[in-house]
Write an enzyme that holds these catalytic residues in place. Structure first.
Site, mmCIF file in Angstrom:
data_model
loop_
_atom_site.group_PDB
_atom_site.id
_atom_site.type_symbol
_atom_site.label_atom_id
_atom_site.label_comp_id
_atom_site.label_asym_id
_atom_site.label_seq_id
_atom_site.Cartn_x
_atom_site.Cartn_y
_atom_site.Cartn_z
ATOM 1 C CB CYS A 185 31.574 33.473 38.272
ATOM 2 S SG CYS A 185 32.998 33.995 39.246
ATOM 3 C CB CYS A 216 36.069 39.567 35.406
ATOM 4 S SG CYS A 216 34.990 40.016 36.782
HETATM 5 N N1 DGL Z 1 32.228 38.112 37.981
HETATM 6 C C1 DGL Z 1 33.335 37.408 38.600
HETATM 7 C C2 DGL Z 1 34.226 36.853 37.508
HETATM 8 O O1 DGL Z 1 33.739 36.739 36.383
HETATM 9 C C3 DGL Z 1 33.980 38.310 39.601
HETATM 10 C C4 DGL Z 1 34.894 37.611 40.539
HETATM 11 C C5 DGL Z 1 35.116 38.314 41.843
HETATM 12 O O2 DGL Z 1 34.183 38.364 42.637
HETATM 13 O O3 DGL Z 1 36.257 38.752 42.087
HETATM 14 O O4 DGL Z 1 35.356 36.488 37.696
#
Ligand code: DGL
Length: 230
Positions: free
Chosen positions: A68, A157
């Site tokens: 993440c 992200c």
């Molecule tokens: N996959 C998460 C990231 O890489 C998403 C974050 C979210 O839930 O806003 O930042």
């Protein structure tokens, strides 16, 4: 080897997809009941990520990968200092790869706020739309209009690689950088026997559709809501 991987939802599966090239035992946690992480405070991210790390430790994993961008950019140091287990973040290898390169970044509000990436554009509408399988194209077009022709674009992200086809259809000139692929290139792990266990805090049909769009291996799926009360 047992490897823990986590994210706020299905996005981290784009990282797991790369890691699966190493046959290991994977424990993945997607905290989709608390999505989006990108608009949480640093303190909230500390609480949420700590609970997940403790859950993965309870599964006896040998290492943990933060799949993440938001957790990596805001609380990686905090988690590393708090726990003894080896913890790897998703952004470090990408920053190494980007050294001396000019690039733009799509990221969540909290990742942009951390200032870890250059030329970061907040794409707050993408994560909820991906998770709920809603139409992302209008928002995506608006964000892509901010990126100059022929740029390197970091998908800052881990949800965004799910939109690779849509992005390249709208903007075939861009060179997309997928952090999961860069992480994979930076690792040298053993391979043995593949086993994939997925835990999500909310399981429904939409989630299962999303999982199957991203990974193409047998997996066990369980709904598990962690107790976040202190
Ligand atoms: N996959 C998460 C990231 O890489 C998403 C974050 C979210 O839930 O806003 O930042």
């Amino acid at each position: 080897m047992k490897i823990g991987v986590f994210d706020s939802g299905v996005g981290g599966l784009t990282v797991l997809k790369e890691l699966l090239k190493y046959k290991n035992e994977y424990y993945y946690f997607g905290d989709n009941i608390n999505i989006p992480y990108g608009t949480k405070t640093k303190y909230e991210l500390q609480i949420l990520a700590s609970k997940i790390v403790e859950f993965l430790i309870s599964k006896d994993v040998d290492m943990i990968i933060i799949a993440c961008g938001t957790v990596s950019s805001n609380v990686y140091e905090y988690l590393k200092n708090k726990y003894d287990i080896p913890i790897y973040d998703i952004i470090g290898p990408t920053l190494n790869y980007l050294k001396d390169k000019t690039y733009y970044t799509f990221a969540t509000p909290m990742t942009c706020k951390s200032k870890i990436f250059n030329n970061a554009i907040e794409c707050s509408l993408l994560v909820p739309s991906i998770e709920n399988s809603e139409d992302v194209i209008p928002a995506l077009k608006e964000y892509l209009d901010k990126i100059p022709l022929n740029s390197n674009l970091v998908l800052g992200c881990t949800h965004y690689p799910i939109l690779t086809n849509e992005i390249l259809t709208l903007r075939p000139d861009l060179n997309l950088i997928n952090m999961g692929k860069v992480l994979f290139d930076s690792l040298d792990l053993e391979s043995n026997k593949l086993k994939v266990r997925l835990y999500f805090s909310k399981v429904d049909h939409n989630l299962i559709n999303n999982i199957e769009k991203i990974i193409d291996v047998d997996y066990q799926l369980e709904e598990l809501c962690l107790n976040y009360q202190k």
